[in-house]
Scaffold this active site. Structure first.
Site, PDB file in Angstrom:
ATOM      1  N   GLU A  36       0.808  -1.221   0.000  1.00  0.00           N
ATOM      2  CA  GLU A  36       0.000   0.000   0.000  1.00  0.00           C
ATOM      3  C   GLU A  36       0.844   1.276   0.000  1.00  0.00           C
ATOM      4  O   GLU A  36       0.834   2.045   0.977  1.00  0.00           O
ATOM      5  CB  GLU A  36      -0.942   0.001   1.207  1.00  0.00           C
ATOM      6  N   GLU A  51      -5.143  -8.807   0.875  1.00  0.00           N
ATOM      7  CA  GLU A  51      -5.787  -8.468   2.146  1.00  0.00           C
ATOM      8  C   GLU A  51      -7.268  -8.259   1.907  1.00  0.00           C
ATOM      9  O   GLU A  51      -7.663  -7.584   0.946  1.00  0.00           O
ATOM     10  CB  GLU A  51      -5.243  -7.159   2.750  1.00  0.00           C
TER      11      GLU A  51
HETATM   12  O1  IFM Z   1      -3.924  -3.216   9.227  1.00  0.00           O
HETATM   13  C1  IFM Z   1      -3.909  -2.718   7.929  1.00  0.00           C
HETATM   14  C2  IFM Z   1      -2.748  -3.271   7.151  1.00  0.00           C
HETATM   15  O2  IFM Z   1      -1.545  -2.988   7.767  1.00  0.00           O
HETATM   16  C3  IFM Z   1      -2.721  -2.674   5.771  1.00  0.00           C
HETATM   17  N1  IFM Z   1      -3.989  -2.770   5.115  1.00  0.00           N
HETATM   18  C4  IFM Z   1      -5.171  -2.407   5.838  1.00  0.00           C
HETATM   19  C5  IFM Z   1      -5.185  -3.082   7.188  1.00  0.00           C
HETATM   20  C6  IFM Z   1      -6.448  -2.662   7.974  1.00  0.00           C
HETATM   21  O3  IFM Z   1      -6.474  -1.285   8.150  1.00  0.00           O
END
Ligand code: IFM
Length: 449
Positions: free
Chosen positions: A167, A354
């Site tokens: 990200e 994710e």
């Molecule tokens: O916890 C975070 C992660 O580190 C990166 N993506 C989003 C998740 C939830 O906010």
């Protein structure tokens, strides 16, 4: 009961975590200071003054955590390497003890039949590099290249899947524009320059990983991508949505897959546009093997002259359900996102790296954690992933966020995303109802529609 939606053979069902969020052991094994150690100690930055000093104590409990992964039959585990464990000063003297930890972790995973997916940067920059300007300083790109080489040298014989960055939008803009994340800078031009250096370091790392890797080596980047919709059909709201899409999505995907920043955003940033040197765009667009998609929610945008440098405001649709993060639950958005990146960017392979939800879980009197809303959230998103696969979108795996409750950045420990509950005072792990159910999905390699 509905019908079972089957996933492809060899589909990688996994769970994800990140070093600072779970490891703890912040002074163990010669680890150096990270920008998050510093940020957490800055009053008012992190909820409740929480820190990652102990977190889930995964540094000491990784064997128990691997056993948990095995119990639910995970095929893949996505974790990140803490750069300050490898180079406590960011560059220069390598700390072999830091590499030893990941070496043991990788071996433990492989023994359990779990494929490691390694993220090199999930936001814990060595503080020593920040002291020299951090990602705003182009030298950090060189340091990242050396760090990548060191990790790949040690783990590359066993790790096939590599993720350069997690990200980059968050690292660049929450870290340097809004200041909600470490290092807490609030300057648009810095944020945009940081985004360029992050992308450049991605491209450089791809090259290093390929040079040092083997025929199995697969390299990609992970972006947080959201479908962006206008709050109304008005010309202004549509332009607002397009701008937010440019800021969040296209600013990162265009350079990686098309070798150029989007013209509309370069114009919008104006004086804040990044300094780009000859050869940078070619380096950034070095061919990758996959794109990792982190998907949680959609964005609905309206034009707003008062709304910051983008002149926008996000709108919360009524009659929708929201998680503890106040993120709208919108499963179709996962399909829309996969479809869009496939259509517009043609990454050879996609992973959902994710997806998950925070809810306020509690341990019941019987010692169990019932989290039907998380289970429903995951199920509805799995179904959308299946829909994408049915349409020929090359989705090869799905990593739930997260394997266990952990340090949720500026929210500290107040948000629980895990499919495993962590009782922080005792460090006891309790597989939640959703975790057991994920195990059933993996066993069946399918989800009930
Ligand atoms: O916890 C975070 C992660 O580190 C990166 N993506 C989003 C998740 C939830 O906010």
């Amino acid at each position: 009961m509905g019908s079972l939606l089957h996933f492809p053979e060899h589909f990688v069902w996994g769970a994800a975590t990140a070093s600072y969020q779970i490891e703890g052991g912040y002074e163990k094994g010669g680890r150096g200071e990270s920008i998050w150690d510093r940020f957490c100690r800055t009053p008012g930055k992190v909820y409740n003054g929480d820190t990652g000093d102990v977190a889930c104590d995964h540094y000491h409990r990784y064997r128990e955590d691997i056993a948990l992964m095995r119990e639910i039959g995970l095929k893949g585990y996505r974790f990140s390497v803490a750069w300050p464990r490898i180079f406590p000063e960011g560059r220069g003297t390598l700390n072999p003890a830091g590499l030893d930890f990941y070496d043991r972790l990788v071996d433990g995973l492989l023994d359990a039949g779990i494929q490691p997916f390694v993220t090199l940067y999930h936001w814990d920059l060595p503080q020593a590099l920040q002291d020299r300007g951090g990602w705003a300083n182009r030298d950090t790109v060189v340091a990242f290249r050396d760090y990548t080489a060191a990790v790949s040298e040690r783990l590359g014989d066993r790790v096939a899947h590599w993720i350069t960055h997690n990200e980059p939008w968050v690292a660049a803009f929450l870290g340097h524009e809004t200041g909600m994340h470490a290092p807490g800078i609030t300057d648009l031009a810095t944020a945009v320059q940081v985004s360029h250096h992050l992308l450049l370091s991605h491209g450089e790392a791809v090259r290093v990983l390929r040079e040092r890797g083997n025929a199995r080596t697969q390299v990609g980047i992970v972006c947080n991508i959201a479908p962006v919709q206008p709050a109304s059909e008005s010309e202004e709201d549509r332009a607002a949505a397009r701008r937010f899409d440019g800021y969040l999505n296209r600013w990162f995907l265009d350079p990686v897959f098309k070798g150029a920043y989007p013209e509309d955003m370069l114009a919008w940033y104006g004086d804040c546009a990044p300094e780009v040197q000859v050869g940078d765009m070619k380096a950034i667009s070095e061919k990758t093997d996959f794109l990792g998609v982190n998907y949680y929610t959609r964005s609905v945008m309206a034009a707003d002259p008062e709304g910051g440098f983008l002149r926008i405001r996000d709108v919360h649709p009524e009659n929708s359900e929201y998680t503890e993060m106040d993120w709208e639950i919108y499963p179709e958005g996962l399909y829309e996102t996969l479809n869009r990146v496939h259509r517009d960017y043609k990454a050879p392979l996609l992973y959902v790296t994710e997806n998950g939800a925070a809810f306020s879980d509690e341990v019941g009197p019987d010692g169990q954690v019932r989290d039907p809303r998380r289970k429903a959230y995951l199920r509805d998103h799995f179904i959308q992933a299946h829909r994408a696969i049915q349409e020929g979108i090359p989705l090869a795996g799905y990593f739930v966020w997260s394997l266990m409750d952990n340090f949720e950045w500026a929210h500290g420990y107040s948000k629980r995303f895990g499919i495993t509950y962590v009782d922080y005072p005792t460090q006891q792990r309790i597989l939640k109802e959703s975790g057991r159910w994920v195990g059933e999905v993996i066993l069946a390699n399918g989800v009930e529609a």
